[in-house]
Design a protein around this motif. Sequence first.
Motif, PDB file in Angstrom:
ATOM      1  N   ARG A 263       0.853  -1.197   0.000  1.00 34.30           N
ATOM      2  CA  ARG A 263       0.000   0.000   0.000  1.00 34.30           C
ATOM      3  C   ARG A 263       0.886   1.244   0.000  1.00 34.30           C
ATOM      4  O   ARG A 263       1.774   1.384   0.848  1.00 34.30           O
ATOM      5  N   THR A 264       0.642   2.152  -0.939  1.00 37.73           N
ATOM      6  CA  THR A 264       1.486   3.339  -1.097  1.00 37.73           C
ATOM      7  C   THR A 264       0.629   4.596  -1.169  1.00 37.73           C
ATOM      8  O   THR A 264      -0.599   4.524  -1.295  1.00 37.73           O
ATOM      9  N   GLN A 265       1.319   5.731  -1.130  1.00 28.35           N
ATOM     10  CA  GLN A 265       0.636   7.032  -1.172  1.00 28.35           C
ATOM     11  C   GLN A 265       1.508   8.036  -1.919  1.00 28.35           C
ATOM     12  O   GLN A 265       2.744   7.959  -1.866  1.00 28.35           O
ATOM     13  N   ILE A 266       0.875   8.980  -2.616  1.00 29.66           N
ATOM     14  CA  ILE A 266       1.597  10.000  -3.370  1.00 29.66           C
ATOM     15  C   ILE A 266       2.197  11.019  -2.399  1.00 29.66           C
ATOM     16  O   ILE A 266       1.526  11.501  -1.495  1.00 29.66           O
ATOM     17  N   GLU A 267       3.492  11.356  -2.616  1.00 27.32           N
ATOM     18  CA  GLU A 267       4.165  12.331  -1.770  1.00 27.32           C
ATOM     19  C   GLU A 267       4.150  13.737  -2.355  1.00 27.32           C
ATOM     20  O   GLU A 267       4.336  14.711  -1.636  1.00 27.32           O
ATOM     21  N   ASP A 268       3.951  13.879  -3.662  1.00 29.60           N
ATOM     22  CA  ASP A 268       4.042  15.171  -4.318  1.00 29.60           C
ATOM     23  C   ASP A 268       3.033  16.159  -3.730  1.00 29.60           C
ATOM     24  O   ASP A 268       1.897  15.801  -3.426  1.00 29.60           O
ATOM     25  N   ALA A 269       3.485  17.415  -3.597  1.00 33.49           N
ATOM     26  CA  ALA A 269       2.590  18.453  -3.094  1.00 33.49           C
ATOM     27  C   ALA A 269       1.463  18.717  -4.102  1.00 33.49           C
ATOM     28  O   ALA A 269       0.327  18.991  -3.722  1.00 33.49           O
ATOM     29  N   ASP A 270       1.789  18.643  -5.384  1.00 28.90           N
ATOM     30  CA  ASP A 270       0.794  18.828  -6.440  1.00 28.90           C
ATOM     31  C   ASP A 270       0.124  17.482  -6.702  1.00 28.90           C
ATOM     32  O   ASP A 270       0.551  16.703  -7.545  1.00 28.90           O
ATOM     33  N   GLN A 271      -0.940  17.224  -5.950  1.00 29.87           N
ATOM     34  CA  GLN A 271      -1.612  15.926  -6.026  1.00 29.87           C
ATOM     35  C   GLN A 271      -2.402  15.813  -7.334  1.00 29.87           C
ATOM     36  O   GLN A 271      -3.109  16.739  -7.731  1.00 29.87           O
ATOM     37  N   PRO A 272      -2.301  14.666  -8.041  1.00 33.34           N
ATOM     38  CA  PRO A 272      -3.095  14.482  -9.256  1.00 33.34           C
ATOM     39  C   PRO A 272      -4.556  14.220  -8.926  1.00 33.34           C
ATOM     40  O   PRO A 272      -4.886  13.801  -7.822  1.00 33.34           O
ATOM     41  N   LEU A 273      -5.410  14.469  -9.895  1.00 40.53           N
ATOM     42  CA  LEU A 273      -6.835  14.176  -9.731  1.00 40.53           C
ATOM     43  C   LEU A 273      -7.043  12.688  -9.994  1.00 40.53           C
ATOM     44  O   LEU A 273      -6.879  12.209 -11.110  1.00 40.53           O
ATOM     45  N   LEU A 274      -7.391  11.958  -8.941  1.00 40.66           N
ATOM     46  CA  LEU A 274      -7.540  10.513  -9.031  1.00 40.66           C
ATOM     47  C   LEU A 274      -8.928  10.093  -8.556  1.00 40.66           C
ATOM     48  O   LEU A 274      -9.573  10.815  -7.798  1.00 40.66           O
TER      49      LEU A 274
END
Length: 375
Positions: A263-274
């Motif tokens: 299980r993972t999570q996005i770290e980028d500050a600019d989160q993509p629309l998912l």
Amino acid sequence: MMNSPFLHSMSRQRQVLCALLFSALSLQVGLVQADNAVIVEVGEAREQQLVNEVPISGSVSASQIALLSSQVAGLVQRIHVEAGDQVAAGDLLIELDSELAEIALDGARASARSAREAQADSQRRFDEAQTLVSRNAIAASEVRGLESQARVDAASVQVADAQVRQRQAELQRHQIAVPFDGTLSRKLVEVGEWVTPGTDLLELVSTEQLRIDFQLAQRFYPLVEDSATLSIRFDAHPQRRFTGKVINKVPLSSSDARTFLLRTQIEDADQPLLIPGMSAHATLRLAEKRRGIVVNRDALRRYPDGRVSVWIVADASAEEGENQTVRELQVETGLSFAGQVEIRSGLEAGQTVVTRGNETLRDGQAVKITDTESE
């Protein structure tokens, strides 16, 4: 047909002339090649910690998904939402016909009032009896009976109050509210339908803190550390790559697929629309427990028969810009990561390899180094 010694002599002269001309051309080409060395770029084969890049596929998942249902039976009277609506915790979604529940609550409240009146009367009579005890105007047994009745009536009030609370709770359960912020993905009932406890009414999906789940081969389980990183790409955002971090690895291997959940999570500050269910592709970087020799992947030359080789500079001590010569070494490759390739055999750390301009080189070819890749 004439076959004279003169014609035979002419043929021999032509052969000698062609041989001399070929030799002259070969010498001239060699001189031109010596003067026009091939321009190349080089890099150094170096030893470092190896990284195993594992391609994996998965999908976006929601932290919360709920099929909302009713706790009581009833007729659907009003639906305040549609599929796709964004809702917040506490918003009203569905109302069931509550007429009978309201009547039952009114009856419970009336019974509670009656019980309080009876309890107040029995308490008054007990208090009056106590004033008569000191004058011996009432039997002690009668006083004890009045006291017992007062206790019974007080308990009856408690029972009546509990029934009121029960009816209130039942009435409240005729309204289905949002348990957490999210999006309604499905509406499963319509106005006028009869529902019972456990009937699915709506599907609610949380769109906050979305996760990306991957299934990995079980052999990678001991290699995945909390510090492991991923480069993630989504089909909905094909031109962008995002950095992911490991949230958790579920220590349960599927007996059929021999995989475990990462299980993972996005770290980028600019989160993509998912959205949940969206497909994802990633490269997982796993640190190996060993070191090895690596070169730039552009240094490799691959042949149709499966051979892999690199071109090395024979005299790496020459000054940059001076002509040098190269020779070819056959190598065995290993892991590939971050534009680097592991060399398992055939090359030593510190040797200089050609990374650009190695397409047409020959053993002993003169080259001129114009640039050296940075470390």
